[in-house]
Design a protein around this motif. Structure first.
Motif, short mmCIF file in Angstrom:
data_model
loop_
_atom_site.label_atom_id
_atom_site.label_comp_id
_atom_site.label_asym_id
_atom_site.label_seq_id
_atom_site.Cartn_x
_atom_site.Cartn_y
_atom_site.Cartn_z
N LEU A 1 43.78 37.00 51.39
CA LEU A 1 44.28 38.04 50.50
C LEU A 1 44.50 37.49 49.09
O LEU A 1 44.13 38.12 48.09
N PHE A 2 45.08 36.31 49.01
CA PHE A 2 45.34 35.71 47.71
C PHE A 2 44.03 35.46 46.97
O PHE A 2 43.92 35.76 45.78
N GLN A 3 43.03 34.93 47.66
CA GLN A 3 41.74 34.67 47.02
C GLN A 3 41.11 35.96 46.52
O GLN A 3 40.54 36.01 45.42
N GLN A 4 41.22 37.03 47.30
CA GLN A 4 40.64 38.30 46.89
C GLN A 4 41.39 38.88 45.68
O GLN A 4 40.78 39.41 44.76
N PHE A 5 42.71 38.76 45.67
CA PHE A 5 43.48 39.21 44.51
C PHE A 5 43.11 38.42 43.26
O PHE A 5 43.02 38.98 42.17
N ARG A 6 42.90 37.14 43.42
CA ARG A 6 42.51 36.30 42.27
C ARG A 6 41.13 36.71 41.76
O ARG A 6 40.88 36.71 40.56
N ALA A 7 40.23 37.05 42.67
CA ALA A 7 38.90 37.50 42.26
C ALA A 7 39.01 38.81 41.47
O ALA A 7 38.36 38.98 40.43
N VAL A 8 39.84 39.73 41.93
CA VAL A 8 40.06 40.99 41.23
C VAL A 8 40.62 40.71 39.84
O VAL A 8 40.15 41.26 38.83
N GLU A 9 41.59 39.83 39.78
CA GLU A 9 42.21 39.48 38.50
C GLU A 9 41.19 38.87 37.53
O GLU A 9 41.16 39.22 36.35
N GLY A 10 40.32 38.00 38.02
CA GLY A 10 39.33 37.36 37.17
C GLY A 10 38.33 38.34 36.59
O GLY A 10 38.03 38.31 35.39
N VAL A 11 37.85 39.26 37.42
CA VAL A 11 36.89 40.25 36.94
C VAL A 11 37.55 41.17 35.92
O VAL A 11 36.98 41.49 34.87
N ALA A 12 38.77 41.61 36.20
CA ALA A 12 39.48 42.49 35.26
C ALA A 12 39.73 41.77 33.94
O ALA A 12 39.56 42.36 32.86
N HIS A 13 40.10 40.51 34.00
CA HIS A 13 40.35 39.73 32.77
C HIS A 13 39.07 39.64 31.93
O HIS A 13 39.12 39.79 30.71
N ARG A 14 37.94 39.40 32.56
CA ARG A 14 36.68 39.30 31.81
C ARG A 14 36.32 40.63 31.15
O ARG A 14 35.84 40.65 30.02
N ALA A 15 36.55 41.73 31.83
CA ALA A 15 36.25 43.05 31.25
C ALA A 15 37.15 43.32 30.04
O ALA A 15 36.67 43.77 28.99
N VAL A 16 38.41 43.02 30.17
CA VAL A 16 39.35 43.21 29.06
C VAL A 16 38.98 42.29 27.90
O VAL A 16 38.97 42.71 26.74
#
Length: 103
Positions: A38-53
């Motif tokens: 779960l933590f790894q998946q949340f980090r992946a979501v965070e990384g993609v969102a950060h790149r878009a922003v």
């Protein structure tokens, strides 16, 4: 305004974010999912969102800075105290990396 190429990149990032969120939902639905997964998946979501922003902010930041540099250069009579600074900023402008600036 984003260029068509920039819009494409942000759209791709949002599609990746959708995929990451779907993966997260799948993991949450499974009763045996561990916290590490779960933590790894949340980090992946965070990384993609950060790149878009960062992509959108980079566009806004660069345009505003470019306009400010042009205004400063236009306002300079030639041999003012700011000529050297404006020239230095113009040279550094091309090397700016917003994701690094945002840290």
């Amino acid at each position: 305004m984003l260029t068509p190429a920039e819009r494409k990149v942000v759209t791709q990032q949002l599609n990746a974010l959708t995929g990451q969120l779907d993966g997260l939902r799948t993991l949450l639905a499974a009763p045996d999912t561990g916290l590490d997964a779960l933590f790894q998946q949340f980090r992946a979501v965070e990384g993609v969102a950060h790149r878009a922003v960062a992509q959108v902010l980079d566009e806004l930041f660069r345009k505003k800075l470019a306009l400010a540099l042009v205004a400063a250069q236009d306002a300079c009579p030639g041999e003012c105290d700011y000529c050297d600074r404006v020239e230095r900023l113009k040279k550094e402008f091309a090397r700016l990396d917003l994701p690094q600036v945002l840290g």
